[in-house]
Design a protein around this motif. Structure first.
Motif, short mmCIF file in Angstrom:
data_model
loop_
_atom_site.label_atom_id
_atom_site.label_comp_id
_atom_site.label_asym_id
_atom_site.label_seq_id
_atom_site.Cartn_x
_atom_site.Cartn_y
_atom_site.Cartn_z
N SER A 251 -25.16 -18.64 -11.35
CA SER A 251 -24.99 -18.57 -12.81
C SER A 251 -26.29 -18.87 -13.55
O SER A 251 -26.44 -18.50 -14.70
N PRO A 256 -23.04 -17.35 -17.34
CA PRO A 256 -21.70 -17.83 -16.98
C PRO A 256 -20.78 -16.67 -16.61
O PRO A 256 -20.89 -15.59 -17.19
N ALA A 258 -17.23 -14.51 -16.44
CA ALA A 258 -16.09 -14.33 -17.35
C ALA A 258 -14.90 -15.11 -16.78
O ALA A 258 -14.73 -15.15 -15.54
N LYS A 259 -14.08 -15.68 -17.65
CA LYS A 259 -12.88 -16.42 -17.19
C LYS A 259 -11.99 -15.49 -16.37
O LYS A 259 -11.37 -15.87 -15.38
N LEU A 273 -15.86 -24.38 -14.36
CA LEU A 273 -15.84 -22.99 -14.84
C LEU A 273 -17.24 -22.42 -15.08
O LEU A 273 -17.39 -21.26 -15.40
N SER A 275 -19.14 -22.55 -17.44
CA SER A 275 -19.13 -21.78 -18.69
C SER A 275 -20.36 -22.03 -19.56
O SER A 275 -20.62 -21.29 -20.50
N LYS A 276 -21.13 -23.06 -19.22
CA LYS A 276 -22.29 -23.37 -20.05
C LYS A 276 -23.50 -22.57 -19.56
O LYS A 276 -23.84 -22.62 -18.37
#
Ligand SMILES: Nc1ncnc2c1ncn2[C@@H]1O[C@H](COP(=O)(O)OP(=O)(O)OP(=O)(O)O)[C@@H](O)[C@H]1O
Length: 435
Positions: A251, A256, A258-259, A273, A275-276
């Motif tokens: 990442s 990040p 995708a969910k 996740l 996500s950051k």
């Protein structure tokens, strides 16, 4: 042959195996095996270089014989898969047999394969050691052949599941490349789950790290992206010290995930996740920075291969058609390491009917801008001035590759194939490895 340089206390043996089966003819007979050098080892087996003879007069080889404990499901699959395959960029199985080791009294399966001088890992390391970059032309040549092997394997549903530089064999003199080590390979069925704990960490596709069990052959394409990156950087692109740190490394370059990707990979995933964003700027800028000498085409290819969503990752046939390989379509020569004269590229376009069917209309983008002789050599359409090149590297990649041109050590034989004790023939045009 240059050395694979394994530290070894392996004792080479000479022994008789009763049931040596030729993969080509299916004929089984008694043979004498003479091992003379250990060339590799891995988690499961030892690989030795050896010659084989039915009568002590005619010698076949050299072969790379991989010995693994017999009767494990894992290993019978390797034999099964090698028996199914026949492709210039997939290592060829010549003979197989089981034998009781006098050393530990265990039964070992022996897979006698064509022998190539080196692995891609060694090739990469050599450039690193000499503080040099692997030339882009070589990277194109190797990448193309890996993608071609994958197109073939994936069309049969075979997923290699352990793509990495040490499982890729090369002959740096001729530029020929072949994928080896089918010990983890499996034919994937659409609705049957497979274990996600597969593949060496640095080369694991992100869906595998998340625990996906219904992955596709596209996990190999991720591995290919990692291998291309490693050829460019001289070291593994993503070097996480444990599985989730591996994802973090990915990442850092891709941004990040995708969910949706996390959910489709593993609906019950409950880890971080990621996500950051771990960098500023766009991922394109990041790719350009990481792989600065890959050129526009190289960066474009990498950005289409190192993609989270396996459906979006390029398919092997689209990789072959990518403009990154236009050099290979336009020029017939390359310069092997340490050579001052260019030699002919291996024949990269001798597609069989299966490959042509898979390629469909894409063949128009893939085929070279010169014609190829039926003997496998490349010949320019235009009047080329190749008179300084007398290197007859015709190479239909695997033709004659494991024919004996070098007699086994301590065998007083002349330069012929197969090696016979009273030979006077220099004709090695017929592959007699599989009587
Ligand atoms: N056909 C071959 N020609 C030359 N060398 C080979 C060949 N096959 C294997 N080797 C050498 O032996 C090494 C180990 O082979 P292989 O990867 O098949 O065994 P493994 O036990 O499955 O290894 P690993 O656990 O690393 O995956 C290779 O990295 C390579 O150096």
């Amino acid at each position: 042959m240059s050395s694979h340089n394994p530290q070894s206390n392996y004792k080479c043996e000479e022994f008789v195996a009763d049931d040596v089966t030729s993969n080509k003819s299916n004929v089984t007979r008694k043979m004498l095996i003479k091992e003379y050098r250990k060339i590799g080892h891995g988690a499961f087996g030892t690989v030795v270089q050896a010659y084989i003879t039915p009568d002590k007069e005619t010698w076949y080889g050299p072969f790379a014989i991989k010995k693994v404990p017999a009767q494990t499901e894992y290993k019978s699959r390797e034999l099964q898969i090698l028996r199914m395959t026949n492709h210039p960029n997939v290592v060829k199985l010549e003979y197989f047999f089981t034998h009781l080791s006098p050393q530990d009294h265990k039964v070992y399966q022996h897979l006698a394969m064509e022998c190539l001088p080196e692995t891609l890992q060694i090739e990469i390391n050599r450039y690193v050691t000499n503080r040099l970059e692997l030339p882009l032309k070589h990277i194109k040549l190797y990448t193309y052949q890996i993608a071609r092997a994958m197109m073939y394997l994936h069309s049969m549903g075979i997923c290699h599941r352990d793509i990495k530089p040490s499982n890729i064999l090369v002959n740096p003199e001729s530029g020929v490349l072949k994928i080896c080590d089918f010990g983890s390979a499996k034919r994937l069925e659409p609705d049957a789950p497979s274990i996600s704990y597969i593949c060496s960490r640095f080369y694991r596709a992100p869906e595998l790290i998340l625990g996906c069990t219904n992955y596709t052959t596209q996990i190999d394409i991720w591995g290919l992206g990692c291998v291309i990156g490693e050829m460019l950087l001289g070291q593994a692109v993503f070097q996480g010290q444990e599985p989730l740190l591996q994802f973090r490394e990915i990442s850092k370059l891709l941004g990040p995930p995708a969910k949706k990707f996390i959910f489709f990979s593993n609906p019950s995933y409950d880890g971080p996740l990621f996500s950051k964003p771990l960098f500023t700027g766009t991922s394109k800028e990041r790719f350009e920075k990481y792989f600065s000498h890959a050129g526009t085409d190289g960066i474009d290819l990498l950005m289409k291969v190192l993609v989270y969503d396996p459906v979006e990752r390029l398919q092997p046939k689209n990789i072959l058609a990518h403009s990154f390989f236009d050099d290979l379509r336009n020029e017939k020569y390359f310069l092997p390491r340490g050579k001052t004269q260019p030699i002919l590229l291996p024949n990269l376009f001798d597609f069989d009917d299966l490959e042509l069917k898979i390629l469909g209309d894409l063949i128009e983008n893939i085929k070279p801008n010169y014609s190829i002789n039926t003997n496998g050599s490349n010949e320019a359409n235009e009047n080329s001035n190749n008179n300084n090149n007398n290197n007859n590297n015709t190479n239909n990649n695997n033709a004659n590759n494991n024919i004996t041109s070098t007699p086994p050590p301590n065998f007083n034989t002349s330069d012929s194939t197969p090696v016979t004790s009273n030979t006077n023939s220099n004709d090695n045009s017929n592959n007699t490895n599989n009587p």
